[in-house]
Design a protein around this motif. Structure first.
Motif, PDB file in Angstrom:
ATOM      1  N   ILE A 102       0.634  -8.993  -1.622  1.00  0.00           N
ATOM      2  CA  ILE A 102       0.760  -7.586  -2.011  1.00  0.00           C
ATOM      3  C   ILE A 102       1.508  -7.474  -3.338  1.00  0.00           C
ATOM      4  O   ILE A 102       1.147  -6.706  -4.216  1.00  0.00           O
ATOM      5  CB  ILE A 102       1.482  -6.791  -0.903  1.00  0.00           C
ATOM      6  N   LYS A 103       2.578  -8.293  -3.481  1.00  0.00           N
ATOM      7  CA  LYS A 103       3.378  -8.248  -4.700  1.00  0.00           C
ATOM      8  C   LYS A 103       2.556  -8.680  -5.913  1.00  0.00           C
ATOM      9  O   LYS A 103       2.643  -8.066  -6.977  1.00  0.00           O
ATOM     10  CB  LYS A 103       4.594  -9.157  -4.548  1.00  0.00           C
ATOM     11  N   LYS A 104       1.726  -9.699  -5.764  1.00  0.00           N
ATOM     12  CA  LYS A 104       0.931 -10.195  -6.886  1.00  0.00           C
ATOM     13  C   LYS A 104      -0.193  -9.237  -7.248  1.00  0.00           C
ATOM     14  O   LYS A 104      -0.526  -9.056  -8.409  1.00  0.00           O
ATOM     15  CB  LYS A 104       0.345 -11.563  -6.547  1.00  0.00           C
ATOM     16  N   ASN A 105      -0.813  -8.640  -6.218  1.00  0.00           N
ATOM     17  CA  ASN A 105      -1.966  -7.758  -6.466  1.00  0.00           C
ATOM     18  C   ASN A 105      -1.567  -6.322  -6.727  1.00  0.00           C
ATOM     19  O   ASN A 105      -2.401  -5.518  -7.123  1.00  0.00           O
ATOM     20  CB  ASN A 105      -2.943  -7.829  -5.283  1.00  0.00           C
ATOM     21  N   GLY A 106      -0.350  -5.975  -6.470  1.00  0.00           N
ATOM     22  CA  GLY A 106       0.129  -4.628  -6.757  1.00  0.00           C
ATOM     23  C   GLY A 106       0.004  -3.760  -5.634  1.00  0.00           C
ATOM     24  O   GLY A 106      -0.256  -3.014  -4.990  1.00  0.00           O
TER      25      GLY A 106
END
Length: 64
Positions: free
Chosen positions: A60-64
């Motif tokens: 989630i953090k990487k993909n926003g």
């Protein structure tokens, strides 16, 4: 829980689930240290669940 079940949860729900799992891991370690013998398989189940939640949170953090 299974990976698909964790994927359906929101970011806030996953963070609260992670806190719960970390607290459970701490309690298992304290039981083992105090001479009680919790079921050994619970350590692995807990560790795998923590890894699943962290994997989804990182995605989630990487993909926003």
């Amino acid at each position: 829980m299974k990976f698909e079940d964790y994927k359906k949860k929101t970011d806030i729900e996953l963070k609260s689930e992670l806190e719960k799992l970390l607290k459970e891991r701490f309690e298992l370690r304290m039981q083992r240290g105090s001479g009680l013998n919790p079921k050994p398989h619970l350590f692995r189940v807990n560790k795998v669940s923590i890894a699943r939640v962290k994997t989804i949170l990182n995605g989630i953090k990487k993909n926003g």
